[in-house]
Motif scaffolding. Structure first.
Motif, short mmCIF file in Angstrom:
data_model
loop_
_atom_site.label_atom_id
_atom_site.label_comp_id
_atom_site.label_asym_id
_atom_site.label_seq_id
_atom_site.Cartn_x
_atom_site.Cartn_y
_atom_site.Cartn_z
N GLY A 46 79.51 2.01 -34.03
CA GLY A 46 78.39 1.51 -34.48
C GLY A 46 78.27 0.41 -35.44
O GLY A 46 77.66 -0.66 -35.46
N SER A 47 79.84 -0.53 -36.36
CA SER A 47 79.74 -1.02 -37.10
C SER A 47 80.19 -2.95 -36.91
O SER A 47 80.58 -3.22 -37.54
N GLY A 48 80.91 -2.93 -35.30
CA GLY A 48 80.78 -4.37 -34.96
C GLY A 48 82.70 -3.91 -35.39
O GLY A 48 82.98 -5.88 -35.47
N GLY A 49 82.92 -3.48 -35.54
CA GLY A 49 84.86 -3.33 -35.82
C GLY A 49 84.97 -3.37 -37.66
O GLY A 49 86.45 -3.29 -37.47
N LYS A 50 84.19 -2.99 -37.45
CA LYS A 50 84.36 -3.36 -39.56
C LYS A 50 85.59 -1.43 -39.91
O LYS A 50 84.85 -0.20 -39.22
N THR A 51 85.68 -2.15 -40.72
CA THR A 51 86.46 -0.51 -41.40
C THR A 51 85.83 0.05 -42.20
O THR A 51 84.57 -0.47 -42.78
#
Length: 507
Positions: free
Chosen positions: A420-425
């Protein structure tokens, strides 16, 4: 107040006790009579009679047993066992680390000889993890002693670290022993795993008997591969209902300890079952079993299932035999929880059973937050914290320390995208939230340690922590106040600067 918290939960909890549990002590006569020398004792257990019998999971059940009793029966070549019996068990894995290893090795050499060899070099796992990234000479020397012993004994599984300036250049180094044991495939259903650390019970998540032992017992295991154990009776905890999106396994175990107290499971096995437990991933199951020692438990177990087997697929090629409690096995008590009705909790200073609802502590101002340890420093723990930070879009109001349990967890923090972060780690989310940079993997400040230990409380402070104990002095300063909490609650508290219910940010 803790008492008010208990009243809130009483409607969701019930216990049914059974009476008449049988207890007996029947040591074998050849061991019982051998008192005159250590050698005599060692000989009495090193060559046990090999009984030919079918596995305890097959054939007709003539004597109903719990999972823990079955595992110990198998390990002691017994067809049946009763709680209270003292038995010699064959140990599958022995683990020790930098704090207890040197003492264990000293006892081993004193009792078995300077040139003695361990019983099985492939069943001994040695993990530096406690006091690693420090300039303390005695702590550094402990790691040197581990290395010397492992070279001498040709130990196969020694997860060494030589360059303390950068853990990443040490490919063998893992980090916190209990998480490393799982990640490296040393935890397997149906086996006996002993370690010189009280949180060895963490491995019970795999459906095995795992418990902490002292240096003297560990020294004997090194020489013989055997340990004398008393069979514990079992408490069963049935957790059912859909897990609310604002709860984690840390909330569940803190609820349980709050109900039964820190002495409620003294020398008992704690077996976790139910639809909620079935839905948990392996790391969350580890959290449940990790803290049974905080209730006085001897060990904790979760019945192995497809989740267990899937986790182990790429971690071990060793064959294992899952064991399960019989339908008519006897339990000391049954505790039932409707998880869908539980709320986020904390354990207030200075005891893990000093339970309170997180929302009841909203006026407690805090100085820092610590996310790490064998209890709260796994990949899923950091994912959980990241979800709270992501949902808030705000920055933390107090210093927030992040200590990954192992090198693999550290890599996950920097590489796995948060759903749900748009690909953020996790690392990107933590940086945006203003947290400290994730530290080198180790036990960190959970046990206090030398004064230069990262995130140690060297002054009286109030800390919300995902660790497991909050006794005076546990994380450093004896006047420090520690609120034990889930990663959700810890992250929410970091954002607010006060102990905070994660529903404030998760909805």
């Amino acid at each position: 107040m803790a008492s008010s918290a208990i009243s809130h939960h009483s409607a969701f909890f019930s216990a049914n006790k059974e009476v008449g549990l049988k207890s007996s002590f029947n040591p074998s006569s050849n061991i019982y009579k051998c008192r005159k020398s250590v050698l005599c004792k060692a000989l009495a257990v090193m060559v046990p009679a090999q009984l030919s019998r079918a596995p305890s999971t097959t054939g007709s059940v003539k004597h109903a047993m719990t999972m823990t009793e079955k595992i110990l029966a198998k390990a002691s070549d017994r067809a049946k066992l009763e709680p209270g019996e003292n038995i010699w068990v064959n140990v599958d894995v022995l683990m020790t680390h930098d704090v207890c290893g040197p003492g264990t090795f000293g006892i081993f050499k004193r009792e078995f000889g300077e040139n003695a060899k361990v019983w099985d070099r492939e069943r001994v796992v040695i993990i530096p993890e406690h006091y690693i990234f420090t300039k303390d000479e005695r702590a550094n020397r402990n790691v040197d002693i581990l290395r010397e012993f492992c070279i001498e004994q040709n130990i196969k599984y020694f997860y060494d670290i030589k360059d303390l300036s950068n853990f990443r250049v040490n490919p063998d180094y893992k980090g916190v022993c209990h998480i490393a044991l799982a990640q490296e495939g040393h935890c397997r259903p149906g086996e006996v795993l002993l370690g010189t650390d009280s949180h060895t019970c963490n491995a019970g998540a795999f459906g095995q008997f795992a418990t902490g032992i002292g240096n003297t017992d560990a020294g004997f295991v090194l020489g013989t591969g055997k340990a004398l154990l008393k069979v514990p009776p079992t408490l069963r905890f049935e957790l059912d209902g859909e897990m609310p999106p604002y709860l984690l396994a840390k909330d569940l175990i803190l609820h349980i300890i709050g109900e039964i107290t820190v002495s409620g499971a003294t020398y008992k096995s704690m077996e976790f079952v139910g639809s909620t437990v079935d839905s948990l991933n392996m790391e969350e199951r580890m959290t449940l079993c990790n803290m049974v020692i905080e209730a006085g438990g001897k060990n904790g177990v979760v019945p192995p299932d497809e989740t267990t087997f899937k986790y182990l697929e790429d971690k071990t090629t060793v064959k294992y035999e899952p064991l399960y409690s019989d339908a008519n096995a006897r339990f000391v008590a049954d505790y039932k929880f409707d998880v869908s009705k539980l709320e986020p909790v904390v354990a207030k200073p200075h005891s893990p059973d000093n339970r309170a609802l997180a929302r009841e502590c909203k006026d407690v101002k805090i100085d820092r937050v610590y996310i790490g340890s064998c209890t709260g420093g796994k990949t899923e723990d950091f994912m959980a914290a990241a979800r709270v930070f992501l949902a808030s879009g705000k920055k933390v109001k107090v210093p927030t320390f992040l200590v990954p349990a192992t090198q693999k967890v550290w890599i996950d923090i920097y590489s796995l995208p948060v759903p749900g972060s748009g690909g953020k780690t996790c690392s990107q989310i933590f940086e945006e939230a203003g947290c400290d940079t994730p530290a080198s993997p180790n036990c960190g400040a959970c046990l206090g340690g030398p004064r230069d230990t990262y995130a140690r409380m060297n002054e009286p402070m109030v800390c919300v922590s995902t660790t497991n104990r909050n006794f005076p002095g546990r994380m450093g300063h004896k006047e420090g106040q520690i609120y034990l909490a889930s990663p959700y609650t810890a992250a929410a508290s970091a954002l607010a600067g006060f102990v905070t219910d994660p529903r404030e940010f998760l909805g």
